[in-house]
Design a protein around this motif. Structure first.
Motif, mmCIF file in Angstrom:
data_model
loop_
_atom_site.group_PDB
_atom_site.id
_atom_site.type_symbol
_atom_site.label_atom_id
_atom_site.label_comp_id
_atom_site.label_asym_id
_atom_site.label_seq_id
_atom_site.Cartn_x
_atom_site.Cartn_y
_atom_site.Cartn_z
ATOM 1 N N ALA A 154 16.953 -61.041 -40.764
ATOM 2 C CA ALA A 154 17.494 -61.009 -39.501
ATOM 3 C C ALA A 154 19.055 -60.780 -39.269
ATOM 4 O O ALA A 154 19.338 -59.890 -38.734
ATOM 5 C CB ALA A 154 17.121 -62.306 -38.790
ATOM 6 N N ARG A 157 19.294 -57.146 -39.812
ATOM 7 C CA ARG A 157 19.360 -56.133 -38.633
ATOM 8 C C ARG A 157 20.380 -56.167 -37.698
ATOM 9 O O ARG A 157 20.771 -55.349 -36.994
ATOM 10 C CB ARG A 157 18.037 -56.770 -38.110
ATOM 11 C CG ARG A 157 16.697 -56.597 -38.863
ATOM 12 C CD ARG A 157 15.269 -56.841 -38.011
ATOM 13 N NE ARG A 157 15.204 -57.955 -37.638
ATOM 14 C CZ ARG A 157 14.467 -58.976 -38.427
ATOM 15 N NH1 ARG A 157 14.010 -58.538 -39.769
ATOM 16 N NH2 ARG A 157 14.407 -60.318 -37.944
ATOM 17 N N THR A 158 21.005 -57.522 -37.541
ATOM 18 C CA THR A 158 22.053 -57.576 -36.784
ATOM 19 C C THR A 158 23.106 -56.770 -37.043
ATOM 20 O O THR A 158 23.901 -56.002 -36.198
ATOM 21 C CB THR A 158 22.602 -59.189 -36.396
ATOM 22 O OG1 THR A 158 21.455 -59.800 -35.985
ATOM 23 C CG2 THR A 158 23.768 -59.082 -35.381
ATOM 24 N N TYR A 161 22.742 -53.030 -36.299
ATOM 25 C CA TYR A 161 22.469 -52.607 -35.100
ATOM 26 C C TYR A 161 23.874 -52.840 -34.324
ATOM 27 O O TYR A 161 24.188 -51.971 -33.558
ATOM 28 C CB TYR A 161 21.785 -53.644 -34.431
ATOM 29 C CG TYR A 161 21.042 -53.333 -33.013
ATOM 30 C CD1 TYR A 161 19.723 -52.809 -32.894
ATOM 31 C CD2 TYR A 161 21.920 -53.588 -31.826
ATOM 32 C CE1 TYR A 161 19.498 -52.395 -31.671
ATOM 33 C CE2 TYR A 161 21.376 -53.323 -30.537
ATOM 34 C CZ TYR A 161 20.126 -52.714 -30.288
ATOM 35 O OH TYR A 161 19.874 -52.330 -29.109
ATOM 36 N N LEU A 203 15.965 -67.119 -29.372
ATOM 37 C CA LEU A 203 16.421 -65.920 -29.120
ATOM 38 C C LEU A 203 17.746 -66.091 -27.846
ATOM 39 O O LEU A 203 18.736 -65.299 -28.145
ATOM 40 C CB LEU A 203 15.481 -64.868 -28.238
ATOM 41 C CG LEU A 203 14.451 -64.261 -29.339
ATOM 42 C CD1 LEU A 203 13.395 -63.856 -28.439
ATOM 43 C CD2 LEU A 203 14.795 -63.591 -30.312
ATOM 44 N N TYR A 223 18.196 -55.310 -28.094
ATOM 45 C CA TYR A 223 18.027 -55.877 -29.314
ATOM 46 C C TYR A 223 16.922 -57.079 -29.282
ATOM 47 O O TYR A 223 16.488 -57.276 -30.424
ATOM 48 C CB TYR A 223 19.339 -56.424 -29.588
ATOM 49 C CG TYR A 223 19.464 -56.983 -31.305
ATOM 50 C CD1 TYR A 223 19.267 -56.414 -32.282
ATOM 51 C CD2 TYR A 223 19.353 -58.396 -31.152
ATOM 52 C CE1 TYR A 223 19.274 -57.160 -33.723
ATOM 53 C CE2 TYR A 223 19.369 -59.134 -32.447
ATOM 54 C CZ TYR A 223 19.252 -58.497 -33.542
ATOM 55 O OH TYR A 223 19.345 -59.123 -34.863
ATOM 56 N N LEU A 224 17.206 -58.084 -28.503
ATOM 57 C CA LEU A 224 16.171 -59.193 -28.661
ATOM 58 C C LEU A 224 14.808 -58.917 -28.411
ATOM 59 O O LEU A 224 13.847 -59.478 -28.966
ATOM 60 C CB LEU A 224 16.914 -60.154 -27.435
ATOM 61 C CG LEU A 224 18.168 -60.529 -27.589
ATOM 62 C CD1 LEU A 224 18.580 -61.718 -26.558
ATOM 63 C CD2 LEU A 224 18.333 -61.595 -29.111
ATOM 64 N N GLU A 226 13.517 -56.462 -29.538
ATOM 65 C CA GLU A 226 12.974 -55.722 -31.135
ATOM 66 C C GLU A 226 12.743 -57.045 -31.894
ATOM 67 O O GLU A 226 11.919 -57.288 -32.569
ATOM 68 C CB GLU A 226 13.841 -54.943 -31.548
ATOM 69 C CG GLU A 226 14.072 -53.378 -30.856
ATOM 70 C CD GLU A 226 15.046 -52.268 -31.392
ATOM 71 O OE1 GLU A 226 15.277 -52.887 -32.654
ATOM 72 O OE2 GLU A 226 15.113 -51.557 -30.937
ATOM 73 N N GLU A 227 13.978 -58.159 -31.686
ATOM 74 C CA GLU A 227 13.773 -59.238 -32.718
ATOM 75 C C GLU A 227 12.929 -59.928 -32.443
ATOM 76 O O GLU A 227 12.202 -60.764 -33.133
ATOM 77 C CB GLU A 227 15.128 -59.841 -32.443
ATOM 78 C CG GLU A 227 15.530 -61.061 -33.456
ATOM 79 C CD GLU A 227 15.680 -60.532 -34.798
ATOM 80 O OE1 GLU A 227 15.843 -61.243 -35.605
ATOM 81 O OE2 GLU A 227 15.824 -59.221 -35.221
ATOM 82 N N ARG A 228 12.071 -60.271 -31.199
ATOM 83 C CA ARG A 228 11.127 -60.815 -30.802
ATOM 84 C C ARG A 228 9.968 -60.475 -31.461
ATOM 85 O O ARG A 228 9.092 -61.177 -32.006
ATOM 86 C CB ARG A 228 10.749 -60.987 -29.211
ATOM 87 C CG ARG A 228 9.583 -61.899 -28.873
ATOM 88 C CD ARG A 228 9.073 -61.617 -27.452
ATOM 89 N NE ARG A 228 10.229 -62.230 -26.649
ATOM 90 C CZ ARG A 228 10.359 -63.329 -26.101
ATOM 91 N NH1 ARG A 228 9.423 -64.344 -26.586
ATOM 92 N NH2 ARG A 228 11.501 -63.770 -25.529
ATOM 93 N N HIS A 230 9.828 -59.053 -34.589
ATOM 94 C CA HIS A 230 9.743 -58.986 -35.928
ATOM 95 C C HIS A 230 9.543 -60.614 -36.283
ATOM 96 O O HIS A 230 8.858 -60.909 -36.937
ATOM 97 C CB HIS A 230 11.328 -58.887 -36.286
ATOM 98 C CG HIS A 230 11.724 -57.310 -36.765
ATOM 99 N ND1 HIS A 230 11.241 -56.477 -37.435
ATOM 100 C CD2 HIS A 230 12.557 -56.497 -35.787
ATOM 101 C CE1 HIS A 230 11.713 -55.441 -37.306
ATOM 102 N NE2 HIS A 230 12.568 -55.350 -36.332
ATOM 103 N N LEU A 231 10.041 -61.348 -35.316
ATOM 104 C CA LEU A 231 10.102 -63.034 -35.474
ATOM 105 C C LEU A 231 8.727 -63.312 -35.120
ATOM 106 O O LEU A 231 8.216 -64.503 -36.090
ATOM 107 C CB LEU A 231 10.889 -63.703 -34.875
ATOM 108 C CG LEU A 231 12.566 -63.403 -35.024
ATOM 109 C CD1 LEU A 231 13.335 -64.185 -34.184
ATOM 110 C CD2 LEU A 231 12.939 -64.072 -36.304
#
Length: 254
Positions: A154, A157-158, A161, A203, A223-224, A226-228, A230-231
């Motif tokens: 993670a 990724r940040t 980005y 998040l 971004y969040l 996409e992150e959701r 992934h997680l």
């Protein structure tokens, strides 16, 4: 980080103070134990100035430990959130570069997630001015436990980005960066802890960090989202285990 970027990011929290208060992690009791151990004195009954207190996450812990705490916070939004949540703890407006405190008036000066917003060349002399003999300056940061695979992924990724390694900014905390004047001898401790929270809380915690706040709602929302995805592959039940290493730097005065 340039002075201009630091100022912009520091001020970004005021518009998101409620989100910050509701979703940011606190700190484990073992951190306060480590502060007392390194300082060689208890927090109970001590006069403490918590600088850059924000919404009062650390201030409330110090108060609950029995310290006589005064908070110092520069931001309108953060101070308002603090007053609403902690009406029994005094708060004054100011920052670490020019402390609104009397000389030799406190036993501890603390900075939770806040020292990196100061100019250490100014903040160190100010801390030394307001500390009593034998007092302690304590700085600490919750940092991501990058040995946990999903957390490391993670963080990568940040960094890709936004072009900023947010985790490294805090994990690079060390005595030389904390005190470029060389006047203090910092001891260092790391305290590992974790919390289990709903994915939405995780998040929202991420989104309350300055690098997201300064990029605006549209960029952060993308971004969040996409992150959701992934997680959810890692935590299909929607409960995230956040793992932290609290980095503590503490120096005592003569």
């Amino acid at each position: 980080m340039t002075a201009s970027a630091r100022t912009t990011r520091a001020h970004s929290f005021n518009a998101a103070a409620a989100q910050y208060a509701a979703n940011r992690p606190s700190y484990p009791p073992a951190l306060l134990d480590a502060i007392e151990d390194l300082a060689g004195r208890p927090l109970t009954g001590a006069r403490v100035a918590d600088i850059g207190a924000g919404t009062g996450i650390a201030t409330a812990l110090l108060h609950a430990r029995g310290a006589d705490v005064i908070a110092v916070e520069p931001g309108d939004g953060m101070a308002a959130q603090f007053r609403g949540a902690h009406p029994d703890i005094p708060i004054v407006r100011g920052d670490g570069n020019t402390l609104p405190l009397i000389t030799a008036s406190v036993d501890f000066v603390t900075y939770a997630q806040a020292w990196h917003w100061t100019d250490p060349a100014r903040a160190v002399p100010e801390a030394l001015r307001v500390l009593r003999p034998g007092g302690a300056l304590a700085l600490w940061w919750n940092t991501d436990a990058l040995d946990v695979p999903w957390i490391s992924e993670a963080a990568d990724r940040t960094a890709r980005y936004f072009g900023v390694n947010v985790s490294a900014e805090k994990r690079n905390a060390n005595a030389r960066a904390a005190d470029p004047t060389g006047r203090l001898d910092f001891a260092r401790r790391e305290v590992r802890w974790s919390r289990r929270v709903p994915l939405d809380t995780h998040l929202a915690n991420i989104g309350s960090h300055s690098i997201f706040l300064v990029h605006g709602e549209e960029v952060t929302a993308a971004y969040l989202a996409e992150e959701r995805e992934h997680l959810l592959r890692t935590f299909p039940d929607g409960i995230v285990e956040e793992v932290y290493e609290v980095i503590l730097l503490l120096a005592t005065t003569a």
